[in-house]
Design an enzyme around this catalytic site. Sequence first.
Site, short mmCIF file in Angstrom:
data_model
loop_
_atom_site.label_atom_id
_atom_site.label_comp_id
_atom_site.label_asym_id
_atom_site.label_seq_id
_atom_site.Cartn_x
_atom_site.Cartn_y
_atom_site.Cartn_z
N ARG A 6 -10.52 -11.50 1.93
CA ARG A 6 -10.65 -12.70 1.64
C ARG A 6 -10.22 -14.12 1.76
O ARG A 6 -11.35 -15.06 1.31
CB ARG A 6 -11.77 -12.45 -0.21
N LYS B 177 0.44 -1.06 0.41
CA LYS B 177 0.04 0.36 -0.13
C LYS B 177 1.27 0.90 -0.07
O LYS B 177 1.94 0.90 0.42
CB LYS B 177 -0.98 0.09 1.67
N1 BES Z 1 -8.43 -3.85 4.31
C1 BES Z 1 -8.12 -3.18 3.12
C2 BES Z 1 -9.36 -2.85 2.80
C3 BES Z 1 -9.57 -1.37 3.47
C4 BES Z 1 -9.80 0.04 3.44
C5 BES Z 1 -10.12 -1.19 4.48
C6 BES Z 1 -8.85 0.92 4.06
C7 BES Z 1 -10.49 0.12 5.30
C8 BES Z 1 -10.21 0.92 5.59
C9 BES Z 1 -8.17 -4.25 2.32
O1 BES Z 1 -7.53 -5.52 2.18
C10 BES Z 1 -8.25 -4.37 0.83
O2 BES Z 1 -7.08 -3.35 1.35
N2 BES Z 1 -8.29 -4.20 -0.12
C11 BES Z 1 -7.94 -3.48 -0.98
C12 BES Z 1 -8.54 -4.59 -2.65
C13 BES Z 1 -8.57 -4.29 -3.47
C14 BES Z 1 -6.81 -4.81 -3.54
C15 BES Z 1 -8.71 -5.92 -4.68
C16 BES Z 1 -9.13 -2.50 -1.93
O3 BES Z 1 -10.05 -2.12 -1.15
O4 BES Z 1 -8.27 -1.24 -2.15
MN MN Z 2 -5.43 -5.51 2.49
#
Ligand code: BES
Ligand code: MN
Length: 495
Positions: A347, A273
Amino acid sequence: MSMSIEISFSKTAKVSGGLVVALGSLAEPVSASARSMDPAGQLDKAVKVAGFTGKLFSTADIIAPVDAPADRIALVGAGEPGKLTAHEWMRIGGKMVALIRKAEKMVVLLGDDTAVSPEAAADMALGLLMRAYSFDLYKTKKSEDDENGARKLAVVFQHEDAAACKKAFASRQAVADGVKLARDLVNEPANVLGPVEFAARAKELEALGVEVEILTEKEMKKLKMEALLGVSLGSVRPPRLAIMKWQGGKPKDKPLAFVGKGVVFDTGGISIKPAAGMEDMKGDMGGAAAVTGLMHTLAARKAKVNVIGIIGLVENMPDGAAQRPGDIVRSMSGQTIEIINTDAEGRLVLCDALTYCQDRFKPEIMINLATLTGAVMVALGQHHAGLFSNDDKLSEALSKAGEVTQERVWRLPLDPAYDKMIDSKFADMKNTGGRYAGSITAAQFLKRFVGDTPWAHLDIAGTAMGSPSTDINQSWASGFGVRLLDELVRANYEG
Ligand code: BES
Ligand code: MN
Ligand code: ZN
């Protein structure tokens, strides 16, 4: 600064100094309770000058007349008290916290007001406790000018039927404690709360009569939970799966099951990230925290129902041993998954926890909670959690519980056309579905693991943390899900 608050109910609360709070209504801004604190009849003028009309959620803070038994008299507007919902009573309780300031004792006078039922009094007390929560474990300087310096506060609700209030409050105390536990877990930093430490916190529920089993990495390997374990590969801290069991119902009744995503920190893994805001990913275990808080509440109030709580605890880190995009893992269900993006890890944790839950417990319903996608915030903002379900009845029951608790949910669609978006060239499915409909494709992924079990998925990424402050929450972590699911259980599954 935090206060440790002790709530009590009494028919006759003796006032000497301190803060007295009375409710005001539109019909009667200065109630008889308030007047009883004002032998010389000076309140009406003061209230008028303060502009207090009894309007719902308005407040007035008044230096007590010289001959009054209290130091300060505060009024909280209840509008039309006969029409208020439980949640509105909670908010009124929350409003009282802002009035406390330096008081050491607070007496809330409800004596003459018949609109305030014992349940309403108990709801006010719950709202007060929830609003007063703050997480300041790591603040070493207790600032002088903080109006709520760390200390003890006794709050006495004076009510004609104190015994009924006390009885009504017992279950609310259990809710307040469950919400506090969930908030504490989410607020806690990841260096303190790793998978092992989180599992130990779950284990503490044994004191309430919850049976808790903790599976280690070795045991999960034996169960072939390769999807969950794959997420953990980059972390030096081993994963855990905690299984919490509350048996408050008949022995042979099928349990309700709650499953939580417990990523103690989500760097994204190899698909790392960006730096900005990454610290918030200490809260990526908000689903697991809600499940743990819920189990606390249900056990503490001795809910007459059988419940299973399962939380998958891992850390998602980039490392030489971490899993890569392109890797293919075999989930416990036997279905294979191509990893496209290691940041779509929630997931992967949930799918094995869901499979385990069904195989072992054959639950009547299964609900999972997860801070699963940023996309759910794009769709719904921070005022509703995303709800996905294969069962209309369960979905409606959840929506209703959401309205009652004001932990609101909004149903989004599931459909074969979305399911197709996660078909993979190389495996049974891939772990992301592309740019569009990110929350829905995540839900479709989970749906491939739930079979015919009535199931709902709550995407709480927007509501578990960082959501706007309210009258009953001023903390980063909201504890979202505990009250929602406690209400769902109470209204639908307890005989
Ligand atoms: N934990 C994150 C989602 C999230 C983002 C929770 C901001 C709380 C605040 C999750 O694991 C994630 O990174 N999701 C990605 C999915 C994508 C890679 C398909 C996302 O939401 O960008
Ligand atoms: Mn994630
Ligand atoms: Zn995540």
